[in-house]
Design a protein around this motif. Structure first.
Motif, mmCIF file in Angstrom:
data_model
loop_
_atom_site.group_PDB
_atom_site.id
_atom_site.type_symbol
_atom_site.label_atom_id
_atom_site.label_comp_id
_atom_site.label_asym_id
_atom_site.label_seq_id
_atom_site.Cartn_x
_atom_site.Cartn_y
_atom_site.Cartn_z
ATOM 1 N N TYR A 7 4.335 6.979 2.306
ATOM 2 C CA TYR A 7 3.811 5.845 1.547
ATOM 3 C C TYR A 7 4.525 4.565 1.954
ATOM 4 O O TYR A 7 5.732 4.565 2.141
ATOM 5 C CB TYR A 7 4.031 6.053 0.043
ATOM 6 N N ARG A 8 3.771 3.477 2.041
ATOM 7 C CA ARG A 8 4.336 2.142 2.250
ATOM 8 C C ARG A 8 4.724 1.596 0.886
ATOM 9 O O ARG A 8 3.973 1.714 -0.080
ATOM 10 C CB ARG A 8 3.303 1.222 2.893
ATOM 11 N N CYS A 9 5.896 0.981 0.798
ATOM 12 C CA CYS A 9 6.404 0.415 -0.453
ATOM 13 C C CYS A 9 6.047 -1.068 -0.525
ATOM 14 O O CYS A 9 6.319 -1.810 0.414
ATOM 15 C CB CYS A 9 7.920 0.589 -0.529
ATOM 16 N N SER A 10 5.486 -1.498 -1.639
ATOM 17 C CA SER A 10 5.015 -2.885 -1.754
ATOM 18 C C SER A 10 6.140 -3.901 -1.920
ATOM 19 O O SER A 10 5.952 -5.070 -1.616
ATOM 20 C CB SER A 10 4.041 -3.019 -2.919
ATOM 21 N N ARG A 11 7.285 -3.497 -2.384
ATOM 22 C CA ARG A 11 8.352 -4.452 -2.684
ATOM 23 C C ARG A 11 9.252 -4.796 -1.504
ATOM 24 O O ARG A 11 10.096 -5.673 -1.617
ATOM 25 C CB ARG A 11 9.216 -3.938 -3.825
ATOM 26 N N GLN A 12 9.089 -4.099 -0.400
ATOM 27 C CA GLN A 12 9.962 -4.368 0.740
ATOM 28 C C GLN A 12 9.218 -4.016 2.018
ATOM 29 O O GLN A 12 8.766 -2.883 2.181
ATOM 30 C CB GLN A 12 11.236 -3.522 0.633
ATOM 31 N N ASP A 13 9.102 -4.990 2.925
ATOM 32 C CA ASP A 13 8.487 -4.720 4.218
ATOM 33 C C ASP A 13 9.270 -3.636 4.950
ATOM 34 O O ASP A 13 10.498 -3.597 4.878
ATOM 35 C CB ASP A 13 8.469 -5.981 5.082
ATOM 36 N N GLN A 14 8.570 -2.781 5.642
ATOM 37 C CA GLN A 14 9.131 -1.727 6.482
ATOM 38 C C GLN A 14 9.959 -0.694 5.722
ATOM 39 O O GLN A 14 10.826 -0.036 6.295
ATOM 40 C CB GLN A 14 9.950 -2.337 7.620
ATOM 41 N N MET A 15 9.702 -0.535 4.428
ATOM 42 C CA MET A 15 10.330 0.525 3.646
ATOM 43 C C MET A 15 9.250 1.553 3.327
ATOM 44 O O MET A 15 8.162 1.189 2.883
ATOM 45 C CB MET A 15 10.946 -0.020 2.351
ATOM 46 N N TYR A 16 9.558 2.830 3.581
ATOM 47 C CA TYR A 16 8.579 3.904 3.407
ATOM 48 C C TYR A 16 9.191 5.047 2.606
ATOM 49 O O TYR A 16 10.357 5.381 2.783
ATOM 50 C CB TYR A 16 8.118 4.433 4.770
ATOM 51 N N ALA A 31 14.072 5.151 -11.303
ATOM 52 C CA ALA A 31 14.763 4.042 -10.633
ATOM 53 C C ALA A 31 14.218 3.828 -9.223
ATOM 54 O O ALA A 31 14.076 2.681 -8.769
ATOM 55 C CB ALA A 31 16.263 4.311 -10.587
ATOM 56 N N LEU A 32 13.886 4.897 -8.539
ATOM 57 C CA LEU A 32 13.324 4.787 -7.199
ATOM 58 C C LEU A 32 11.917 4.203 -7.261
ATOM 59 O O LEU A 32 11.559 3.344 -6.459
ATOM 60 C CB LEU A 32 13.317 6.150 -6.504
ATOM 61 N N ARG A 33 11.116 4.631 -8.217
ATOM 62 C CA ARG A 33 9.750 4.091 -8.350
ATOM 63 C C ARG A 33 9.790 2.591 -8.622
ATOM 64 O O ARG A 33 8.963 1.844 -8.107
ATOM 65 C CB ARG A 33 8.981 4.819 -9.439
ATOM 66 N N LEU A 39 2.887 1.978 -4.297
ATOM 67 C CA LEU A 39 2.909 2.801 -3.088
ATOM 68 C C LEU A 39 1.494 2.964 -2.540
ATOM 69 O O LEU A 39 0.564 3.231 -3.303
ATOM 70 C CB LEU A 39 3.510 4.175 -3.387
ATOM 71 N N SER A 40 1.364 2.811 -1.235
ATOM 72 C CA SER A 40 0.078 2.997 -0.559
ATOM 73 C C SER A 40 0.247 4.088 0.493
ATOM 74 O O SER A 40 1.124 3.978 1.365
ATOM 75 C CB SER A 40 -0.359 1.714 0.135
ATOM 76 N N GLU A 41 -0.595 5.108 0.430
ATOM 77 C CA GLU A 41 -0.496 6.187 1.422
ATOM 78 C C GLU A 41 -0.808 5.651 2.810
ATOM 79 O O GLU A 41 -1.793 4.947 3.008
ATOM 80 C CB GLU A 41 -1.446 7.334 1.077
ATOM 81 N N VAL A 42 0.082 5.988 3.751
ATOM 82 C CA VAL A 42 -0.061 5.547 5.134
ATOM 83 C C VAL A 42 -0.532 6.687 6.022
ATOM 84 O O VAL A 42 -1.422 6.519 6.848
ATOM 85 C CB VAL A 42 1.280 4.986 5.668
ATOM 86 N N MET A 43 0.088 7.857 5.874
ATOM 87 C CA MET A 43 -0.261 8.998 6.734
ATOM 88 C C MET A 43 0.295 10.296 6.169
ATOM 89 O O MET A 43 1.137 10.284 5.279
ATOM 90 C CB MET A 43 0.261 8.790 8.152
ATOM 91 N N ARG A 44 -0.177 11.374 6.735
ATOM 92 C CA ARG A 44 0.328 12.712 6.449
ATOM 93 C C ARG A 44 0.870 13.272 7.754
ATOM 94 O O ARG A 44 0.260 13.098 8.804
ATOM 95 C CB ARG A 44 -0.776 13.610 5.891
#
Length: 88
Positions: A7-16, A31-33, A39-44
């Motif tokens: 998943y791509r994280c919306s709050r930080q570029d290049q954090m997955y 706390a992690l959420r 979160l946007s699914e990028v790949m499996r």
């Protein structure tokens, strides 16, 4: 072989966030959420020790997925935003 969803994280570029397949998003620590934001699914992926990942050691990811169910890939050094808040 370890199956996971990335998943791509919306709050930080290049954090997955990598989640072991079958590990529910609701089971990710609160706390992690909050840190990751939306979160946007990028790949499996099917991870094996022979597979190469661009920025992280695949064996480290596999171990964390097997023990914790998740792995957070941070951005490269120098690209972490210092301040994160609910408006991000």
């Amino acid at each position: 072989m370890t199956a996971c969803v990335v998943y791509r994280c919306s709050r930080q570029d290049q954090m997955y966030l990598y989640l072991r397949e079958g590990f529910a998003l609701a089971d990710v620590p609160e706390a992690l959420r909050q840190r990751t934001g939306r979160l946007s699914e990028v790949m499996r992926l099917q991870l094996t020790p022979a597979r190469r990942l661009a920025r992280v050691d695949v064996q480290r990811v596999i171990e964390r997925l097997q023990t914790d169910g998740w792995f957070l890939q941070m951005p490269p050094d120098g690209q972490i935003r210092a301040t994160l808040n609910d408006a991000d």
